[in-house]
Design an enzyme around this catalytic site. Structure first.
Site, mmCIF file in Angstrom:
data_model
loop_
_atom_site.group_PDB
_atom_site.id
_atom_site.type_symbol
_atom_site.label_atom_id
_atom_site.label_comp_id
_atom_site.label_asym_id
_atom_site.label_seq_id
_atom_site.Cartn_x
_atom_site.Cartn_y
_atom_site.Cartn_z
ATOM 1 N N GLU A 1 0.736 -1.176 0.091
ATOM 2 C CA GLU A 1 -0.035 -0.142 -0.100
ATOM 3 C C GLU A 1 0.877 1.233 0.080
ATOM 4 O O GLU A 1 1.877 1.173 0.669
ATOM 5 C CB GLU A 1 -0.887 0.201 1.258
ATOM 6 C CG GLU A 1 -2.006 1.147 1.157
ATOM 7 C CD GLU A 1 -2.783 1.439 2.435
ATOM 8 O OE1 GLU A 1 -2.839 0.209 3.133
ATOM 9 O OE2 GLU A 1 -3.752 2.175 2.282
ATOM 10 N N GLY B 1 3.134 2.323 10.811
ATOM 11 C CA GLY B 1 2.816 1.618 12.027
ATOM 12 C C GLY B 1 2.766 0.043 12.028
ATOM 13 O O GLY B 1 3.208 -0.661 12.591
ATOM 14 N N GLU C 1 -2.350 -3.997 7.135
ATOM 15 C CA GLU C 1 -3.334 -5.067 7.338
ATOM 16 C C GLU C 1 -3.472 -5.970 5.883
ATOM 17 O O GLU C 1 -4.273 -6.788 6.023
ATOM 18 C CB GLU C 1 -4.878 -4.201 7.205
ATOM 19 C CG GLU C 1 -5.203 -3.487 5.874
ATOM 20 C CD GLU C 1 -4.875 -2.009 5.755
ATOM 21 O OE1 GLU C 1 -3.980 -1.752 6.516
ATOM 22 O OE2 GLU C 1 -5.627 -1.656 4.744
ATOM 23 N N ASN C 2 -2.378 -6.420 5.249
ATOM 24 C CA ASN C 2 -2.346 -7.334 4.140
ATOM 25 C C ASN C 2 -3.226 -8.637 4.588
ATOM 26 O O ASN C 2 -3.266 -8.893 5.665
ATOM 27 C CB ASN C 2 -0.996 -7.942 4.104
ATOM 28 C CG ASN C 2 0.037 -6.864 4.043
ATOM 29 O OD1 ASN C 2 -0.034 -5.903 3.334
ATOM 30 N ND2 ASN C 2 1.102 -6.988 4.831
ATOM 31 N N HIS D 1 -9.685 -3.898 9.709
ATOM 32 C CA HIS D 1 -9.414 -3.670 8.392
ATOM 33 C C HIS D 1 -9.942 -4.875 7.621
ATOM 34 O O HIS D 1 -10.257 -4.801 6.346
ATOM 35 C CB HIS D 1 -8.047 -3.311 8.096
ATOM 36 C CG HIS D 1 -7.945 -1.873 7.899
ATOM 37 N ND1 HIS D 1 -8.446 -0.883 7.407
ATOM 38 C CD2 HIS D 1 -6.696 -1.317 8.176
ATOM 39 C CE1 HIS D 1 -7.877 0.277 7.572
ATOM 40 N NE2 HIS D 1 -6.738 0.222 7.768
ATOM 41 N N GLU E 1 -5.616 -2.945 12.530
ATOM 42 C CA GLU E 1 -5.214 -3.869 11.182
ATOM 43 C C GLU E 1 -6.265 -4.966 11.051
ATOM 44 O O GLU E 1 -6.618 -5.468 10.265
ATOM 45 C CB GLU E 1 -3.864 -4.296 11.430
ATOM 46 C CG GLU E 1 -2.920 -3.089 11.541
ATOM 47 C CD GLU E 1 -3.015 -1.973 10.582
ATOM 48 O OE1 GLU E 1 -3.532 -1.985 9.489
ATOM 49 O OE2 GLU E 1 -2.581 -0.788 10.952
HETATM 50 N N1 BES Z 1 -3.082 0.871 5.825
HETATM 51 C C1 BES Z 1 -2.471 1.518 6.906
HETATM 52 C C2 BES Z 1 -0.876 1.282 6.662
HETATM 53 C C3 BES Z 1 -0.291 1.981 5.520
HETATM 54 C C4 BES Z 1 -0.632 3.563 5.286
HETATM 55 C C5 BES Z 1 0.771 1.464 4.809
HETATM 56 C C6 BES Z 1 0.056 3.856 4.179
HETATM 57 C C7 BES Z 1 1.330 2.017 3.774
HETATM 58 C C8 BES Z 1 0.941 3.560 3.221
HETATM 59 C C9 BES Z 1 -2.747 0.886 8.349
HETATM 60 O O1 BES Z 1 -4.113 0.224 8.346
HETATM 61 C C10 BES Z 1 -2.625 2.028 9.025
HETATM 62 O O2 BES Z 1 -3.552 2.987 9.032
HETATM 63 N N2 BES Z 1 -1.936 2.059 10.260
HETATM 64 C C11 BES Z 1 -1.465 3.197 10.775
HETATM 65 C C12 BES Z 1 -1.712 3.016 12.377
HETATM 66 C C13 BES Z 1 -3.158 2.926 12.839
HETATM 67 C C14 BES Z 1 -3.553 2.416 14.187
HETATM 68 C C15 BES Z 1 -3.846 4.354 12.614
HETATM 69 C C16 BES Z 1 0.082 3.459 10.708
HETATM 70 O O3 BES Z 1 0.688 2.701 10.229
HETATM 71 O O4 BES Z 1 0.329 4.730 11.195
HETATM 72 ZN ZN ZN Z 2 -5.462 1.496 8.513
#
Ligand code: BES
Ligand code: ZN
Length: 861
Positions: free
Chosen positions: A121, A261, A264-265, A301, A298
């Site tokens: 992503e 962080g 969610e693959n 998701h 995750e």
């Molecule tokens: N889908 C995202 C991770 C992501 C975003 C990967 C953009 C690559 C590019 C994931 O579900 C997400 O939102 N992660 C957040 C943490 C969450 C608790 C808000 C993050 O990684 O900061």
């Molecule tokens: Zn997310």
């Protein structure tokens, strides 16, 4: 229009459909060969060329229906592959050669420590193979991984393991099959020498799911909290939304190099190790809470994002805003609902309100972007979650649930839009949400001006609410704003119903009450039902009153913070202020909250936390320096002196040896004890630094150990060199703990840019690891207001050099740093010239990535 700008209005559905894709990864010592076999169907008669996305790819060969294409049948460069004339339905085979070992971008297939892993992503899959790398192309994936068995004993991908075996030359293979359709951004692969920690969960309908956590060997004892959080998430989604997990295995892999962080693959989440690994000796209560919420996020998701996904990246808030709302609600149910709400609003105001007041302001559904990675913003996430929360408030819990049920019934297995989501909510509840949609298209934080008239004879009050916002749209469209409120008498009694909902829909609306014996006090936007600024006019400005009397936890917190901030601002106008300048009524009200035994301990800590230079400046029109800094110090010192005896009692009764447990009560006790130590530190009295040092050496968990170290270094810097070294030597082999130490050092008042350069040279630091860059460089920018904004511009120059250096390694991280240079308009004079100079030189530097250039350009606005 900017170069390479992409517009929502130009969306076109894909011309091709993929029925399945089979991937083979042949992992060698210096590169990997990827072959992709796709069953394609052409959907359009006019458009016969298939244009596939790529990024920095090297094509080896391409075949259609087993016949290798001649060179004139396709066009290729590292960024795209065009197959000129395609039949209606065909098998396409593409072989690319990639180098995961040299890939430092954190996208595509890359190496983290000794592990190979992917991050697809938003558009990372195109760094693996040529593909229709867009979220509305859903297909079924099977993946075969071949690699050296000693170096990569564990081989993982999405779905179920269907085959595995030995090969010649010490190599082995594994084949995975994912039965669900998914977009390419949810693809994942991991290969490495990993330890497995396993558990199981039985779903509501009786299915046994294996929970498989993969970590670096040696970290097996730091998984229990993440596993517990996962089980709680699974149970919560069943209970709250009737949603069950759909595969036989849920895998989580922890890696040290990760841009975000977690990800969610499908069936194979990849996590920044900071959001998996914890035990009481190495992780603070905040770390434990962070793990619970990211694991939940995750997991959630899987339905909001994976089973129902986004049509295009303009719909990002469809999955992220909704999933943040879900993880917030989950955490609220795990620990304390009112405390969690306050924490979430603190974060919203610190990030999103600031973003929305600056040059990067955009609606939760943007109309255009250049680099999609730059749009994973606080607005999409946190304001997006607030928008979902408002729907929840307007519809009520039961109708919201009906709306979610309908959303899944209509859209399971599809790639959809925010309109589809709102459509399901409106249809299921019968509530008209047409006007509400403006929240998706309009940027800016609305302000609501509240005025009143009071007729003493009739006992009638009329409150008028006037909404407005600075927006980039041609005209401001009135928003549908839900506001909870309660009326109070002057002696603090609630009059009338508590927590009623008022829905502001027009530019101006009124709310009337009759039969009153006095002008009532209004507690408005209780629980922060809407993400807006409230501005009271006349003697409605009632913060001190609400600080003392409000029964709504959020508004009591908010009022307290307003009182502290206004008092500090008042003091900042006094020449050479002294402790005796601080308003005694404010000190008294502060002390009463501190001593009020009916209040939750975590609540008290948040309410009584004294806003610092950075936080106050975030809310000011123009930055202030010296006067504000001394005002904060004078205020702290006066509070410390006034509460000294009480704080001493609290810490004497605090049992440092008490067993660590993760629950709301004990988290509250620990943080209240730390607040009390902090109050003593405000007195700057050396007897307390001695007490704190003793407590530091006696600490049995990281919350207390790090909490005390942090106070010692901040308030007694001259005499705590030894403790800082002690901590460093004790933990230098635990990178997650060292990240805390770096962050702490980065924000100290004594840490200027030359000190940061010294810290960069330590063996624990590595600019290739995003967490370390964020801990040192990011923290300096975000928390060291004083030195970062040094008047000579040295802080800005230093950051510019860092951006240039890091952009070469990882553009996403460099763009993240550039994002912090968003305050040009909050300066006057020399600092303003300096920051403009730095931003200009970034935009004019053609060797920089489009990620950095886009942000620098916007920040120049
Ligand atoms: N889908 C995202 C991770 C992501 C975003 C990967 C953009 C690559 C590019 C994931 O579900 C997400 O939102 N992660 C957040 C943490 C969450 C608790 C808000 C993050 O990684 O900061
Ligand atoms: Zn997310």
């Amino acid at each position: 229009m900017k170069k390479n700008e992409i517009f929502l209005k130009d969306y076109k559905s894909p011309d091709f459909k993929f029925n399945s894709v089979h991937l083979v990864f042949d992992i060698e010592d210096e590169s990997a060969l990827v072959s992709s076999t796709i069953e394609c169907v052409r959907l359009s008669d006019q458009e016969t060329a298939l244009v596939l996305h790529g990024k920095e790819l090297e094509l080896t060969k391409v075949l259609i229906d087993d016949v290798e294409l001649s060179r004139d049948a396709y066009e290729v460069d590292p960024q795209k592959l065009i197959i000129k004339n395609t039949p209606e339905s065909f098998k396409l085979e593409i072989v690319t050669n990639i180098n995961p070992y040299k890939n430092l971008s954190g996208e595509g297939l890359y190496k983290s420590g000794k592990i190979l892993c992917t991050q697809c992503e938003a558009e990372g899959f195109r760094r693996i193979t040529y593909f229709l790398d867009r979220p509305d192309v859903l297909t079924k994936y099977s993946t075969k991984i071949i690699a050296d068995k000693k170096e990569y004993p564990v081989l993982l991908s999405n779905g179920d393991l269907t085959e595995a075996g030995e090969l010649d030359g010490g190599r082995h293979f594994a084949t995975w099959n994912d039965p669900f359709n998914k977009p390419s951004y949810l693809f994942a692969l991991v290969a490495g020498d990993l330890a497995l920690v396993q558990d199981t969960y039985t779903t509501k309908s009786g299915k046994q799911v294996s929970l498989d956590f993969y970590v670096d060997p040696g970290n097996e004892d730091k998984c229990f909290h993440a596993i517990e959080s996962l089980k709680n998430s699974m149970k919560w989604d069943e209970d709250t939304f009737g949603l069950e997990y759909d595969l036989n295995t849920y895998m989580v892999v922890a890696v040290d190099s990760f841009n975000m962080g977690a990800m969610e693959n499908k069936g194979l989440n990849i996590f920044n190790s900071a959001y998996v690994l914890a035990k009481k000796e190495t992780a603070t209560d905040d770390d434990f809470m962070g793990i619970e919420s990211v694991i939940g996020h995750e997991y959630f998701h899987n339905w909001t994002g994976n089973r129902v996904t986004c049509r295009d990246w303009f719909q990002l808030t469809l999955k992220e805003g909704l999933t943040v709302f879900r993880d917030q609600e989950f955490s609220a149910d795990m620990l304390s609902r009112p405390v969690k709400r306050i924490e979430d609003v603190i974060a919203l105001k610190a990030h999103q309100f600031v973003e929305d007041a600056g040059p990067l302001s955009h609606p939760i559904k943007p109309k255009s972007f250049v680099e999609i990675n730059n749009f994973y913003t606080s607005t999409i996430y946190e304001k997006g979650a607030e928008v979902i929360r408002m729907i929840h408030t307007i519809l009520g819990k039961d109708n919201f649930r009906k709306g979610m049920d309908l959303y899944f019934k209509r859209h399971d297995g599809h790639a959809v839009t925010t309109e589809d989501f709102i459509g399901a909510m409106a249809d299921a509840s019968g509530v008209d949400l047409k006007q509400f949609m403006a929240w998706y298209d309009q940027n800016g934080t609305p302000t609501i001006d509240i005025k009143y008239t009071y007729d003493e004879k009739l006992g009638k009050v009329v409150f008028s609410f006037h909404q407005k916002a600075k927006t980039n749209n041609e005209e401001f469209k009135s928003l549908h704003i839900p506001l909870k409120y309660t009326l109070y008498s002057k002696n603090g009694e609630i009059i009338g119903p508590e927590g009623n909902l008022f829905e502001l829909k027009n530019e101006i609306n009124t709310l009337e009450f009759e039969g009153l014996s006095e002008l009532p006090m209004l507690s408005i936007n209780e629980g922060f039902t809407a993400p807006v600024h409230i501005k009271f006019h006349g003697d409605l400005n009632n913060s001190l009153f609400m600080m003392k009397h409000c029964k709504d936890t959020f508004n009591k917190f908010n009022a307290t913070q307003n009182v502290l901030e206004s008092e500090i601002l008042r003091i900042s106008k006094i020449k050479k202020p002294k402790n005796s300048d601080v308003n005694l009524e404010v000190i008294e009200a502060y002390k009463n909250i501190y001593l009020d035994e009916s209040l939750d301990l975590s609540f008290k800590v948040m309410a009584l936390s004294i806003p610092g230079l950075k936080e106050i400046n975030d809310r000011l029109e123009k930055f202030e320096f010296e006067n504000l800094k001394s005002a904060v110090n004078v205020f702290k010192s006066a509070i410390g002196d006034a509460l000294e005896d009480e704080a001493l009692k609290v810490i004497q009764n605090f049992n440092l040896e008490k067993d660590y447990e993760y629950n709301a009560q004990l988290i509250g006790e620990r943080s209240f004890a730390l607040l009390s130590y902090r109050l003593l530190a405000y007195t700057k009295n050396n007897t307390y630094s001695e007490i704190m040092k003793k407590a530091y050496y006696g600490a049995t968990n990281m919350t207390v150990e790090f909490g005390l170290l942090s106070m010692l270094l901040n308030y007694f810097p001259e005499e705590t060199e030894k403790e800082s070294k002690h901590f460093y030597n004790k933990w230098k082999h635990e990178t997650l703990v060292i990240q805390k130490w770096l962050k702490l050092n980065a924000q100290l008042e004594s840490t200027d840019t030359s000190k940061i350069s010294e810290l960069e040279l330590l063996p624990v630091y590595d600019e290739k690891i995003p967490n370390l860059v964020r801990s040192l460089i990011g923290a300096f920018m975000r928390f060291n207001f004083w030195n970062f904004h040094a008047e000579d511009g040295s802080g800005y120059e230093f950051i510019k050099e860092q951006i240039i250096k890091i952009d070469n390694i990882n553009p996403q991280i460099a763009a993240g740093i550039t994002r912090g240079l968003n305050f040009k308009n909050k300066h006057t004079g020399n600092r303003k010239d300096k920051i403009i100079g730095v931003l200009k030189s970034l935009t004019q530097n053609d060797s920089l990535s489009s990620d950095v250039q886009e942000i620098a350009q916007i920040n120049l606005k």
